[in-house]
Design a protein around this motif. Structure first.
Motif, PDB file in Angstrom:
ATOM      1  N   VAL A  31       0.963  -1.162   0.088  1.00  0.00           N
ATOM      2  CA  VAL A  31       0.014   0.119   0.009  1.00  0.00           C
ATOM      3  C   VAL A  31       0.853   0.973   0.036  1.00  0.00           C
ATOM      4  O   VAL A  31       0.631   2.147  -0.969  1.00  0.00           O
ATOM      5  CB  VAL A  31      -0.936   0.030   1.058  1.00  0.00           C
ATOM      6  N   ILE A  32       1.795   1.460   0.953  1.00  0.00           N
ATOM      7  CA  ILE A  32       2.589   2.450   0.920  1.00  0.00           C
ATOM      8  C   ILE A  32       3.711   2.857  -0.315  1.00  0.00           C
ATOM      9  O   ILE A  32       3.607   3.811  -0.764  1.00  0.00           O
ATOM     10  CB  ILE A  32       3.270   2.689   2.261  1.00  0.00           C
ATOM     11  N   PRO A  33       4.417   1.756  -0.702  1.00  0.00           N
ATOM     12  CA  PRO A  33       4.928   1.893  -1.880  1.00  0.00           C
ATOM     13  C   PRO A  33       4.089   2.471  -3.189  1.00  0.00           C
ATOM     14  O   PRO A  33       4.490   3.367  -3.961  1.00  0.00           O
ATOM     15  CB  PRO A  33       5.555   0.715  -2.271  1.00  0.00           C
ATOM     16  N   TYR A  34       2.907   1.720  -3.457  1.00  0.00           N
ATOM     17  CA  TYR A  34       2.014   2.183  -4.405  1.00  0.00           C
ATOM     18  C   TYR A  34       1.515   3.630  -4.205  1.00  0.00           C
ATOM     19  O   TYR A  34       1.445   4.356  -5.326  1.00  0.00           O
ATOM     20  CB  TYR A  34       0.617   1.031  -4.408  1.00  0.00           C
ATOM     21  N   TRP A  35       1.132   3.897  -3.097  1.00  0.00           N
ATOM     22  CA  TRP A  35       0.824   5.270  -2.859  1.00  0.00           C
ATOM     23  C   TRP A  35       1.891   6.181  -2.975  1.00  0.00           C
ATOM     24  O   TRP A  35       1.705   7.339  -3.853  1.00  0.00           O
ATOM     25  CB  TRP A  35       0.358   5.601  -1.512  1.00  0.00           C
ATOM     26  N   VAL A  36       2.960   6.176  -2.590  1.00  0.00           N
ATOM     27  CA  VAL A  36       4.360   7.023  -3.027  1.00  0.00           C
ATOM     28  C   VAL A  36       4.660   7.109  -4.311  1.00  0.00           C
ATOM     29  O   VAL A  36       4.712   7.920  -4.840  1.00  0.00           O
ATOM     30  CB  VAL A  36       5.472   6.521  -2.097  1.00  0.00           C
ATOM     31  N   GLY A  37       4.532   5.659  -5.021  1.00  0.00           N
ATOM     32  CA  GLY A  37       4.804   5.862  -6.446  1.00  0.00           C
ATOM     33  C   GLY A  37       3.812   6.524  -7.456  1.00  0.00           C
ATOM     34  O   GLY A  37       4.115   7.377  -8.235  1.00  0.00           O
ATOM     35  N   GLY A  38       2.541   6.225  -6.805  1.00  0.00           N
ATOM     36  CA  GLY A  38       1.541   7.190  -7.573  1.00  0.00           C
ATOM     37  C   GLY A  38       1.573   8.548  -7.489  1.00  0.00           C
ATOM     38  O   GLY A  38       1.389   9.342  -8.421  1.00  0.00           O
TER      39      GLY A  38
END
Length: 60
Positions: A31-38
């Motif tokens: 969740v956190i890497p997806y959020w930061v990447g987006g």
């Protein structure tokens, strides 16, 4: 050794602990890497759009 009530409390504690552990693993790995990447991709799109508009204004 354990009364039945203590046994149920211990099982509830282990269940909550396990759910919390797997939730933290899920959040930290997906969740956190997806959020930061987006948000980084959106930031780059905004910067690219800004440069494009600036270039168009200079050409006109």
């Amino acid at each position: 050794m354990f009364d039945f009530d203590q046994y149920l409390g211990f099982l509830a504690f282990l269940t909550i602990l396990t759910i919390g552990f797997w939730l933290m693993i899920f959040l930290l790995t997906f969740v956190i890497p997806y959020w930061v990447g987006g948000s980084f991709i959106e930031f780059m799109k905004e910067k690219r759009e800004e440069r494009k508009l600036k270039r168009e204004q200079e050409n006109n």
